[in-house]
Design an enzyme around this catalytic site. Sequence first.
Site, mmCIF file in Angstrom:
data_model
loop_
_atom_site.group_PDB
_atom_site.id
_atom_site.type_symbol
_atom_site.label_atom_id
_atom_site.label_comp_id
_atom_site.label_asym_id
_atom_site.label_seq_id
_atom_site.Cartn_x
_atom_site.Cartn_y
_atom_site.Cartn_z
ATOM 1 N N SER A 173 0.857 -1.178 0.000
ATOM 2 C CA SER A 173 0.000 0.000 0.000
ATOM 3 C C SER A 173 0.890 1.223 0.000
ATOM 4 O O SER A 173 2.017 1.184 0.500
ATOM 5 C CB SER A 173 -0.903 0.016 1.241
ATOM 6 O OG SER A 173 -1.544 1.272 1.386
ATOM 7 N N TYR A 186 -2.143 -0.690 10.330
ATOM 8 C CA TYR A 186 -2.111 -0.863 8.874
ATOM 9 C C TYR A 186 -0.758 -0.437 8.310
ATOM 10 O O TYR A 186 -0.167 -1.137 7.480
ATOM 11 C CB TYR A 186 -3.233 -0.052 8.237
ATOM 12 C CG TYR A 186 -3.471 -0.374 6.786
ATOM 13 C CD1 TYR A 186 -4.068 -1.576 6.404
ATOM 14 C CD2 TYR A 186 -3.110 0.521 5.778
ATOM 15 C CE1 TYR A 186 -4.298 -1.877 5.078
ATOM 16 C CE2 TYR A 186 -3.330 0.227 4.447
ATOM 17 C CZ TYR A 186 -3.934 -0.969 4.099
ATOM 18 O OH TYR A 186 -4.152 -1.263 2.775
#
Length: 280
Positions: A173, A186
Amino acid sequence: MADNYIERQYDAYQAKKSAWEQSHKSARKKSSRPEGLHKRVFITGGASGIGKALVRAFAEQRCQVAFCDIDATAGNLTAQTTGARFFPVDVCQAEALEDCMRQLFEDWGDIDIVINNIGISRFSPLTETSIEEFDRILATNLRPVFITSRRLALHRNSLPEPNPYGRIINLCSTRYLMSEPGSEGYAASKGGVYSLTHALMASLAGLHITVNAIAPGWIQNTDYESLRPEDHLQHPSGRVGKPEDIARACIFLCQEENDFINGQTITIDGGMTRKMIYVE
């Protein structure tokens, strides 16, 4: 004399290369197989979103495709519409994930491509995020990358004849390099995926397996038509991303001739991480 020797060696190399190219061109013409990758593919988290686009894309490439997901309803539907094989698995359960791969090794003989797509994003203020929640994110997003890669390496080491082709693609990501408040779990998991990718590249080179990652930006999985004009226009590419953008990149990385791309994290975000932003 030395120069002549080098010239002769180069001429011999060019002759061999030309002969090899001609033989392979003739073989392709004679082959009755339709074009496509024709590989054995295993995808984690393939029931919906980017994972579903990956399952569909590789199935369209005439690959044998299997995927796992915790969502049995969505997984069965994706399997029915793509012809892929579905395993209902919670990737946080290491033994269940390994058993899934063992079954594929038994049925297929090997797995050519592993795509570690599974991921969850849970954002909450740091002081309201429990240790258990943090651990769950890492167990879902990061640890399965290690589990599947290790299991593939163990199997490849056991083969009587080496498989000269292998691909691992990890979904990272853009948050591995940029953050906002409340994204600790995350960000940590995706930073781990980024680092684990180049470590695995070094470890798996001897098994002819390339390891790369893709770092998506804003990918809209549902209700694309509901996005606002400003959502699109803030991107230098002029639009928000779609799951198919990521699937096409994975297909590209898995083409046999692209084995020189290795240990890389490719950002696919419409240019957002390269855009300078100031408050006016």
